[in-house]
Design an enzyme around this catalytic site. Sequence first.
Site, short mmCIF file in Angstrom:
data_model
loop_
_atom_site.label_atom_id
_atom_site.label_comp_id
_atom_site.label_asym_id
_atom_site.label_seq_id
_atom_site.Cartn_x
_atom_site.Cartn_y
_atom_site.Cartn_z
N ASP A 99 18.75 41.51 -11.54
CA ASP A 99 17.69 40.91 -12.34
C ASP A 99 17.35 41.86 -13.48
O ASP A 99 16.93 42.99 -13.24
CB ASP A 99 16.46 40.66 -11.46
CG ASP A 99 15.40 39.82 -12.15
OD1 ASP A 99 15.70 39.23 -13.21
OD2 ASP A 99 14.27 39.76 -11.63
N ASP B 124 19.24 35.99 -17.37
CA ASP B 124 18.91 37.37 -17.01
C ASP B 124 19.03 37.70 -15.53
O ASP B 124 18.61 38.77 -15.10
CB ASP B 124 17.50 37.72 -17.50
CG ASP B 124 16.43 36.86 -16.85
OD1 ASP B 124 16.78 35.83 -16.26
OD2 ASP B 124 15.25 37.23 -16.95
N GLU B 125 19.60 36.81 -14.73
CA GLU B 125 19.77 37.16 -13.31
C GLU B 125 20.96 36.42 -12.73
O GLU B 125 21.35 35.35 -13.19
CB GLU B 125 18.50 36.87 -12.50
CG GLU B 125 18.10 35.43 -12.46
CD GLU B 125 16.93 35.18 -11.51
OE1 GLU B 125 16.89 35.81 -10.43
OE2 GLU B 125 16.08 34.35 -11.84
#
Length: 352
Positions: A8, A103-104
Amino acid sequence: MRKIIHVDMDCFFAAVEMRDNPALRDVPIAIGGSRVKRGVISTANYPARKFGVRSAMPTAMALKLCPHLILLPGRFDAYKEASVRIQEIFSRYTSLIEPLSLDEAYLDVTDSLHCHGSATLMAQEIRQTISDELNLTASAGIAPVKFLAKIASDLNKPNGQYVITPDEVPHFLKTLPLSKIPGVGKVSAAKLENLGLRTCEDVQKSDLAMLLKRFGKFGRVLWERSQGIDERSINNERLRKSVGVERTLADDIHDWSDCETIITEQLYPELERRLAKVKPDLLIARQGVKLKFNDFQQTTQEHVWPKLNKDDLIATAKKTWQERRAGRGVRLVGLHVTLLDPQLERQLVLGL
């Protein structure tokens, strides 16, 4: 037993803005809509979070909490580019990647031989590589199942990681609040608390039939998670819209022959390998090249092409080199393909 890593990025959108404009690093900033448009905050950096500014918060409320908050409209092309490069780093360790957003992502490294098979060391290497190559930080969680890896990635933020080994799962679950389980929102948590269920241990002691009667399918999922059960595999088709490979060079290059050698001997074979894992013998939408110069400006060139084609990529790269380099040294060379929308691809294949 599986080895799952959940990576993350730390306040990703804001981090990209601070990286590209260091003057923003120590001041409160947020990505979001204007107060006039009744926007909401997408993300905020840590200086802003000290004032209570949070993701999904109405912009007007954020400005009340932090009147000197700097609002940025967002540069989604920049975020997407960074995300693609992060995915490329993941692919060095495993092909089993499930992006959840820009983003993860989940990574299944069970069968990876990197770092002598240590998921902990792989997570450290991945985070360090992201820092070295993109000047961004990431946090990670390592666990034998997906939901625990996701929970773990939040326990040592920012720029840290947390490991839950198989032997530690029972002890970890004993005091874990049910609200920490992905999918348990405020409303569900309140209903569970009214039943005296606050932790996973409480659910472990409860009757599955009662949970099924009150919550249906969610009741079974809750019971399984409270036992540490999560049989979901990595869905590596999720959000996968492009495949690319690029190299940052140790020394700038100034001769086209050097660039051509890098493409033919390094980049193209690797692109073929990665594309074969994702879409063997199937159509693509576009293919293209990227050059980054020694002044950190970059350019991309792509066009429609139904099949991966080395000669076309080399011709495109040469044209881009000749028309856009302007005497500058080149510090990065990249190749990429954009994958065809699955529904459109099916229509085209059936029509052949």
